[in-house]
Scaffold this active site. Structure first.
Site: not given
Lengths: 635, 635
Positions: B265, B317, B333, B401
């Site tokens: 991640h 992710e 992200e 987030c």
């Protein structure tokens, strides 16, 4: 024009090397291998009812494997494939295995005819409560196709009788009459199987049941899937095992006749369209035919991979939007290409138009055939058009639908070559076949000899028992930019109409026809709406789409090879590869990774003159893992 | 070399238009908008304990929304962002809202200091049973960062006291001593927060706790996540809400010091590496520094998007394998780019090397900033490098987030511009700032004036209260192929060392430095290992990566535009766009879809001369939906 009907595969002998090799592999390896895998997976054990231990409601069998509601269909489809294989070569071992399965089906059938191992074991009281998701009628369809095939091959009626009892129950259960459910299956399949049963028995009730299902499919106000959902809620049944909320997924968002865009799950769509075409023929239903034609155009203009693959998205195993044809993530399920072949053949017999045979041929030689490995026991479920090297054929799959779809296709491929009308013979595919058919009252021995698809040099001999006048229709494939035709050495000047040239004459013993279809390697470009393929070119020769595979191209990822627009393509006979194939070679530009020692830089990567070798797409991933591309960047 | 330390953002005034606009938007819109969204989502309600109705074990709140275990962190991060905003401009409304949240935290804290609204409401007896998945320490880290920020801005200690009590409990609970759990969080974050607490308080125990977590992370034989899993099984606890089986996902597959490849991640990885760099500095830990450097190289050589985006895969992710940088499906992200900035800044203060500032700048101006819309209240969670037109900024996200990560970044962006050492000043970023710092015993007023990133014409004035000798280090960005430097009009001939030029002299009031960084539009090519970008080029000018967006380029999908290798790129000032930006234009070739009335054909699509206009990537998707590409096909 006279109505043409396909000559069944049992009446066509495959003599050419291309299909003979595939057929021999399926007969020698695939059929028994598939039985073994079905056995290992638990699908055969699942049929043995009642179970010695009480079943769980949860769809997980005693041995820990997940029992799928669609497994009965896979067994049915295996028997269909095996029966087609037996038509070529009877085999006591295979027949004994089929008989053992029929024993189980016989025991599993409920007194009223119902037959579904999943529901009978787990939720006998809940049969027919979730047609949208749980595949009961779909299973019945594949089992019926299997029963018909087994009967036709062996003359043994036992399973067919079982299935006729089940079909009688289905006919009693579903319909518009009082007390009947107005349901239809969320996964089309039974519709085309019922047409087959009609063809076998001549009983119109089967055609009527198929027509009922097609007519109800997508009917609104109320929508049957809403009705049954409400009923499930009322009864507190939670058996939506394979739910996929959107009725578009099932092509049930509006009545089929009103649909103009192809949506949803690709295999569901193709099976349904095949049945619609069947019924358009049988019922002379012009509206249904028109709907089929509209949907056909939608697929062909915006939604088909160059390989004949369908359905870009794994999410719904199906269609998304116009021109969405990603390569590496292409789903393009083997079943969808097989089902496209089924639909195309039916469209071809609605209108003898080569555009249908072209698509049939493309899907057959590329997107469908790629689903079966050279060794006959490894598979692709998805058939992507690009791989970074991670794609790998698998030995089996929890949903093994594709495996038997490709084996039944190969075992019956002869059925796509010829059609006859009372006064004519049409040859759709080439590749070396012989047959003997009655045409215009005379038995005619037909032989087509060629090394197709490697060569377009085709020789056809017609030997009628007595001189007989009839039409010979020869398909001039869409890929052929020219052709030459002669009869008994005399050139025939004619132009194809709707993809077929017609030679009408009185044919006599020893007449021979030479058809030459020059087969240069061609560049193919995608519509610029397909943004993934912009600046890229695919290679095709005859009906075969080619790809670059790492095994034939040194230097790592084949994505680093570029084909100059003006590079000459050469077809090379390669006796050393796969028992003899034709590869394509061309000068290329290779992008050099070696000196590029950063992730990004402002100087372009170096290129060097190189060459590329392209392999027929259907053969990819038979020599270990490696990168692959169909759409090659053009320099 | 002297140790440089960053000048905190509260000590740097943003004066240049680029960041002032972003900061004003965040202050005027984003902070209150985020509070409203947190409120609407239920995250604020969730903090109000105890609940009037008994809670459900199932993580679905009374109002039907799913309560996430990580929500406390989002509230903490919002307070951090809001506190940074308050440093610029105090605001009674915002402060009242923060105080109300602190009231809730105070009530939610258990007598022993434990603070986690999810566990306290639902499973108080199960705290600390699933560190791998359930984010308790991660939440504590973000709440601690929020508490520190609020204290630093307002001087109010209440929440900091709460968090210090919680941290004391954590320190008591975890460790290698008797009766302590040897656990650590599956989502790093608390480690870097503890270093911040150490910086605030000077208490080494916080540094030691951070070091403990880093040292334990990935320890084998036994693996703590196996130990706690066994314990959960023993106790029959089924609370693996966010399970992700592979310890690589958590960077816990081996001890951190032994890791050489970036895995799992992306945000988890970056937060952890930032903490590792922190501890390498604070503990003088050469082995940890070496591990950071190895991991840095791995990211930079094989895993970073040209935008500073990280993590190609939505599945985890995070990271996959070398050179896997797909464009349309890029996850990248926003949080990962923000966290990369955190890591890069720490690496920069381990070694004052411009390579770290280059990456910091790239991520800041591109992959991170793209996460926040122009209007300050729409977001991207994923930042793809290509869109077919379906991508759209969202108003909020169940996992919000990224929203507060980008607002806290913008609200504190001044903190990335300057560093000081006892005898030096380093300027890393340009764009118009002023500050006043003590250097070599003298207070120096620093002003940097420029229209960066639109122009590389930079003026710096230094006004020491008295003439003082110190190093002035100016970063020469990696993208700059040349530069010129003068002091008080006198050219300085010097070459950068590790990305910085150093001017050592006695500085006096009124000294002025002119740094000119010519900013031509550049082509950028990806390493040929990145097969997705072969034959493609990205455009960059200064630190900004550009993209083609449909809004600026007529004719449908921008994927149909090709940039000839020899086309001249022109930078165009556009006062009419987004309050004034620089676009890039170039002659182009446009592929024509109009005459291509089939899906495939053997003739290539027609091309016509055209032009293209490229927009800074961070601004994309602010004018409705449309196609976008960063990597443009080269003709």
């Amino acid at each position: 024009m006279s109505q043409y009907h396909p000559v069944r595969f049992v009446d066509v002998r495959l003599e050419g090397s291309f299909w003979k090799e595939r057929l021999d592999t399926v007969l020698a390896t695939t059929i028994l291998s598939q039985h073994r895998r079905l056995d290992e997976s638990g699908a055969l054990e699942q049929l043995k009812l009642p179970k010695p231990v009480p079943p769980l409601r949860h769809p997980r069998g005693a041995n820990g494997v997940t029992v799928h509601v669609f497994w009965d269909s896979d067994v049915g489809k295996w028997i269909e494939a095996a029966s087609y294989a037996l038509s070529h070569r009877r085999d006591a071992v295979i027949e004994a295995r089929i008989e053992a399965i029929i024993d189980d089906f016989e025991r599993a059938q409920e007194p009223d005819g119902y037959l579904n191992s999943f529901y009978t074991e787990r939720e006998p009281e809940n049969r027919w409560t979730n047609l949208r998701d749980n595949h009961e009628l779909y299973n019945a369809g594949h089992m019926l196709e299997g029963a018909i095939a087994y009967y036709e091959t062996t003359g043994r009626r036992r399973w067919l009788d079982i299935m006729e009892r089940f079909i009688a129950l289905i006919a009693k259960t579903f319909g518009t009459g009082p007390g009947q459910k107005r349901g239809y299956c969320g996964h089309p399949e039974i519709e085309l199987a019922l047409v087959k049963l009609y063809h076998l028995t001549g009983e119109r009730k089967h055609l009527e049941l198929a027509s009922y299902f097609v007519d109800e499919h997508g009917r609104q106000d109320p929508h049957y899937y809403d009705v049954e959902l409400e009923e499930r809620r009322r009864r507190g049944i939670d058996n939506q095992l394979y739910a996929h909320g959107d009725y578009k997924y099932n092509q049930a968002h509006m009545p089929l006749r009103e649909q103009t865009k192809v949506v949803g799950h690709a295999v569901r769509a193709m099976y349904m369209y095949a049945a619609m075409a069947d019924l358009a023929v049988e019922n002379g239903d012009a509206a249904l035919k028109a709907a089929c034609e509209t949907l056909w155009d939608d697929v062909m203009i915006t939604k088909m991979y160059v390989t004949g693959g369908l359905g870009p998205s794994a999410h719904n195993e199906g269609f998304t939007y116009d021109y969405d044809l990603p390569n590496q993530t292409a789903y393009a399920e083997t079943c969808a290409s097989v089902a496209l072949i089924l639909w195309a053949q039916r469209m071809l017999h609605l209108d003898l138009d080569g555009k249908y045979a072209d698509v049939l041929e493309t899907a057959l030689y590329n997107g469908a055939l790629s689903g079966l490995s050279r060794d006959g026991e490894h598979y692709f479920y998805a058939n992507p058009l690009e791989s970074n090297g991670s794609a790998k054929r698998w030995e089996w799959h929890p949903c093994p639908c594709c495996t038997m779809n490709v084996s039944r296709l190969v075992a019956s491929v002869g059925g796509y070559f010829l059609s006859t009308a009372p006064d004519g013979l049409a040859i759709h595919l080439y590749g070396g076949i012989s047959a003997s058919r009655e045409i215009a009252g005379t038995t005619v021995a037909i032989r087509e000899q060629s090394n197709y698809p490697w060569s377009g040099d085709i020789r056809i001999s017609l030997d009628p028992e007595a001189p007989t006048a009839f039409d010979l229709k020869l398909r001039i494939p869409g890929w052929a930019k020219s052709f030459s035709l002669s009869v008994n050495g005399v050139p025939v000047e004619t132009q194809p109409v709707n993809g077929y040239v017609t030679v009408h004459r009185t044919w006599s013993k020893g007449d021979s026809i030479a058809l030459d279809l020059p087969m240069p390697a061609e560049r193919v470009y995608a519509n610029p709406g397909v943004i993934m393929d912009i600046g890229r070119v695919a290679l095709q020769r005859g009906p075969l789409v080619y790809c670059l595979e790492e095994a034939d191209n040194a230097g790592g990822a084949v994505q680093r090879l570029k084909l100059p627009r003006d590079a000459e393509l050469e077809a090379v006979r390669r006796a050393d590869l796969f028992d003899g194939i034709v590869t394509l070679t061309a000068p290329a530009r290779a992008i050099e990774p070696q000196d590029f020692n950063a992730l990004y830089r402002t100087a372009p990567p170096r290129e060097r003159p190189s060459s590329l070798t392209a392999l027929p797409y259907y053969l990819w991933a038979n020599r270990g893992q490696g990168s692959m591309v169909v759409w090659i960047p053009e320099a």
